[in-house]
Scaffold this active site. Structure first.
Site, PDB file in Angstrom:
ATOM      1  N   ASP A  55     -34.938 -21.587   1.182  1.00 14.42           N
ATOM      2  CA  ASP A  55     -35.732 -22.629   1.830  1.00 14.42           C
ATOM      3  C   ASP A  55     -37.109 -22.037   2.115  1.00 14.42           C
ATOM      4  O   ASP A  55     -37.424 -20.915   1.659  1.00 14.42           O
ATOM      5  CB  ASP A  55     -35.022 -23.185   3.080  1.00 14.42           C
ATOM      6  CG  ASP A  55     -35.034 -22.215   4.262  1.00 14.42           C
ATOM      7  OD1 ASP A  55     -35.466 -21.056   4.093  1.00 14.42           O
ATOM      8  OD2 ASP A  55     -34.602 -22.626   5.351  1.00 14.42           O
ATOM      9  N   CYS A 103     -32.636 -17.777   3.484  1.00 14.10           N
ATOM     10  CA  CYS A 103     -33.321 -18.674   4.426  1.00 14.10           C
ATOM     11  C   CYS A 103     -33.878 -17.792   5.543  1.00 14.10           C
ATOM     12  O   CYS A 103     -33.956 -16.572   5.379  1.00 14.10           O
ATOM     13  CB  CYS A 103     -32.410 -19.795   4.921  1.00 14.10           C
ATOM     14  SG  CYS A 103     -30.994 -19.309   5.920  1.00 14.10           S
ATOM     15  N   GLY A 104     -34.250 -18.381   6.664  1.00 12.39           N
ATOM     16  CA  GLY A 104     -34.850 -17.580   7.729  1.00 12.39           C
ATOM     17  C   GLY A 104     -33.890 -16.542   8.274  1.00 12.39           C
ATOM     18  O   GLY A 104     -34.212 -15.363   8.385  1.00 12.39           O
ATOM     19  N   THR A 105     -32.686 -16.985   8.589  1.00  7.73           N
ATOM     20  CA  THR A 105     -31.664 -16.080   9.135  1.00  7.73           C
ATOM     21  C   THR A 105     -30.604 -15.697   8.108  1.00  7.73           C
ATOM     22  O   THR A 105     -29.859 -14.742   8.317  1.00  7.73           O
ATOM     23  CB  THR A 105     -30.921 -16.760  10.294  1.00  7.73           C
ATOM     24  OG1 THR A 105     -30.326 -17.969   9.784  1.00  7.73           O
ATOM     25  CG2 THR A 105     -31.860 -17.092  11.432  1.00  7.73           C
ATOM     26  N   GLY A 157     -27.669 -20.455   7.894  1.00  9.75           N
ATOM     27  CA  GLY A 157     -27.470 -21.837   7.447  1.00  9.75           C
ATOM     28  C   GLY A 157     -27.120 -21.918   5.973  1.00  9.75           C
ATOM     29  O   GLY A 157     -26.222 -22.673   5.552  1.00  9.75           O
ATOM     30  N   HIS A 196     -14.434  -5.473  -1.742  1.00  4.41           N
ATOM     31  CA  HIS A 196     -13.260  -6.032  -1.044  1.00  4.41           C
ATOM     32  C   HIS A 196     -13.125  -7.543  -1.211  1.00  4.41           C
ATOM     33  O   HIS A 196     -12.019  -8.047  -1.320  1.00  4.41           O
ATOM     34  CB  HIS A 196     -13.338  -5.730   0.462  1.00  4.41           C
ATOM     35  CG  HIS A 196     -13.196  -4.282   0.791  1.00  4.41           C
ATOM     36  ND1 HIS A 196     -12.689  -3.828   1.982  1.00  4.41           N
ATOM     37  CD2 HIS A 196     -13.509  -3.163   0.079  1.00  4.41           C
ATOM     38  CE1 HIS A 196     -12.687  -2.502   1.996  1.00  4.41           C
ATOM     39  NE2 HIS A 196     -13.195  -2.077   0.852  1.00  4.41           N
ATOM     40  N   ARG A 201      -4.343  -5.488  -3.170  1.00  8.11           N
ATOM     41  CA  ARG A 201      -4.408  -6.061  -1.813  1.00  8.11           C
ATOM     42  C   ARG A 201      -5.643  -6.951  -1.642  1.00  8.11           C
ATOM     43  O   ARG A 201      -5.587  -7.975  -0.948  1.00  8.11           O
ATOM     44  CB  ARG A 201      -4.358  -4.970  -0.746  1.00  8.11           C
ATOM     45  CG  ARG A 201      -5.578  -4.082  -0.663  1.00  8.11           C
ATOM     46  CD  ARG A 201      -5.342  -2.976   0.383  1.00  8.11           C
ATOM     47  NE  ARG A 201      -6.565  -2.232   0.697  1.00  8.11           N
ATOM     48  CZ  ARG A 201      -7.118  -1.337  -0.100  1.00  8.11           C
ATOM     49  NH1 ARG A 201      -6.592  -1.072  -1.298  1.00  8.11           N
ATOM     50  NH2 ARG A 201      -8.214  -0.691   0.273  1.00  8.11           N
ATOM     51  N   HIS A 202      -6.726  -6.585  -2.309  1.00  6.00           N
ATOM     52  CA  HIS A 202      -7.934  -7.410  -2.188  1.00  6.00           C
ATOM     53  C   HIS A 202      -7.795  -8.692  -3.007  1.00  6.00           C
ATOM     54  O   HIS A 202      -8.233  -9.755  -2.569  1.00  6.00           O
ATOM     55  CB  HIS A 202      -9.161  -6.614  -2.612  1.00  6.00           C
ATOM     56  CG  HIS A 202      -9.474  -5.490  -1.674  1.00  6.00           C
ATOM     57  ND1 HIS A 202      -9.514  -5.658  -0.312  1.00  6.00           N
ATOM     58  CD2 HIS A 202      -9.737  -4.176  -1.893  1.00  6.00           C
ATOM     59  CE1 HIS A 202      -9.787  -4.503   0.272  1.00  6.00           C
ATOM     60  NE2 HIS A 202      -9.916  -3.587  -0.667  1.00  6.00           N
TER      61      HIS A 202
HETATM   62  C1  RB5 Z   1     -35.738 -22.918   9.049  1.00  6.66           C
HETATM   63  O1  RB5 Z   1     -36.642 -22.984  10.082  1.00  6.66           O
HETATM   64  C2  RB5 Z   1     -34.504 -22.147   9.471  1.00  6.66           C
HETATM   65  O2  RB5 Z   1     -33.763 -22.911  10.356  1.00  6.66           O
HETATM   66  C3  RB5 Z   1     -33.676 -21.776   8.255  1.00  6.66           C
HETATM   67  O3  RB5 Z   1     -34.459 -21.013   7.390  1.00  6.66           O
HETATM   68  C4  RB5 Z   1     -32.434 -20.955   8.519  1.00  6.66           C
HETATM   69  O4  RB5 Z   1     -32.712 -19.851   9.316  1.00  6.66           O
HETATM   70  C5  RB5 Z   1     -31.251 -21.698   8.958  1.00  6.66           C
HETATM   71  O5  RB5 Z   1     -30.163 -21.153   9.163  1.00  6.66           O
END
Ligand code: RB5
Length: 142
Positions: A7, A64-66, A69, A97, A132-133
């Site tokens: 994103d 994405c940012g984190t 999502g 694994h 096992r995996h």
């Molecule tokens: C976008 O602002 C942010 O919400 C998206 O990149 C992400 O981190 C969502 O999990």
């Protein structure tokens, strides 16, 4: 073939990943997004997840940012094992694994130097093929 998706939050890091894959001579398909304009991450997570689940691409990379999502969304698609990684140990372990087929990263969490090492680790580490995996991975889909 590697499926790529991001994103707006992941767009900048994805440009570094693309350059890196090109330097490594690896083939990829870019499912977008294609700029820093605000978009909805589930759209791109689903495109990449379906490309991998349908066998069009062997593995995927989502940013994405984190990374959260985009990995939550990808993991809703049957057959997808998306692993959010912020270190090389996790990237290696999830290949060995979990036979993870999508790497997810957070561009606002992981810097580009480490991110590219994580990409290399993810792409270069084979699945262990340990009984096992294999058994545990089958249990995920049951
Ligand atoms: C976008 O602002 C942010 O919400 C998206 O990149 C992400 O981190 C969502 O999990």
């Amino acid at each position: 073939m590697i499926a790529l998706g991001c994103d707006h939050g992941g767009y900048g890091l994805m440009q570094d990943v693309i350059k890196h894959l090109e330097e490594r001579g690896m083939e990829y398909k870019n499912y977008g997004c294609y700029s820093e304009e605000s978009v909805d991450y589930p759209v791109y997570a689903k495109k990449v997840a379906h490309a991998v689940a349908d066998g069009e691409c062997e593995r995927g990379i989502l940013i994405c940012g984190t990374g959260i999502g985009i990995s939550i969304t990808a993991n809703k698609v049957p057959g997808i094992r998306a692993a959010l990684c912020g270190d090389c140990f996790s990237a290696q372990a999830t290949r060995e694994h979990n036979d993870a087929n999508i790497l997810a990263m957070g561009a606002r969490v992981t810097g580009p130097g480490l991110a590219l090492k994580i990409v290399d680790t993810f792409l270069d580490t084979p699945f262990s093929n340990d009984e096992r995996h294999i058994r545990r991975i089958k249990m995920i889909e049951e």
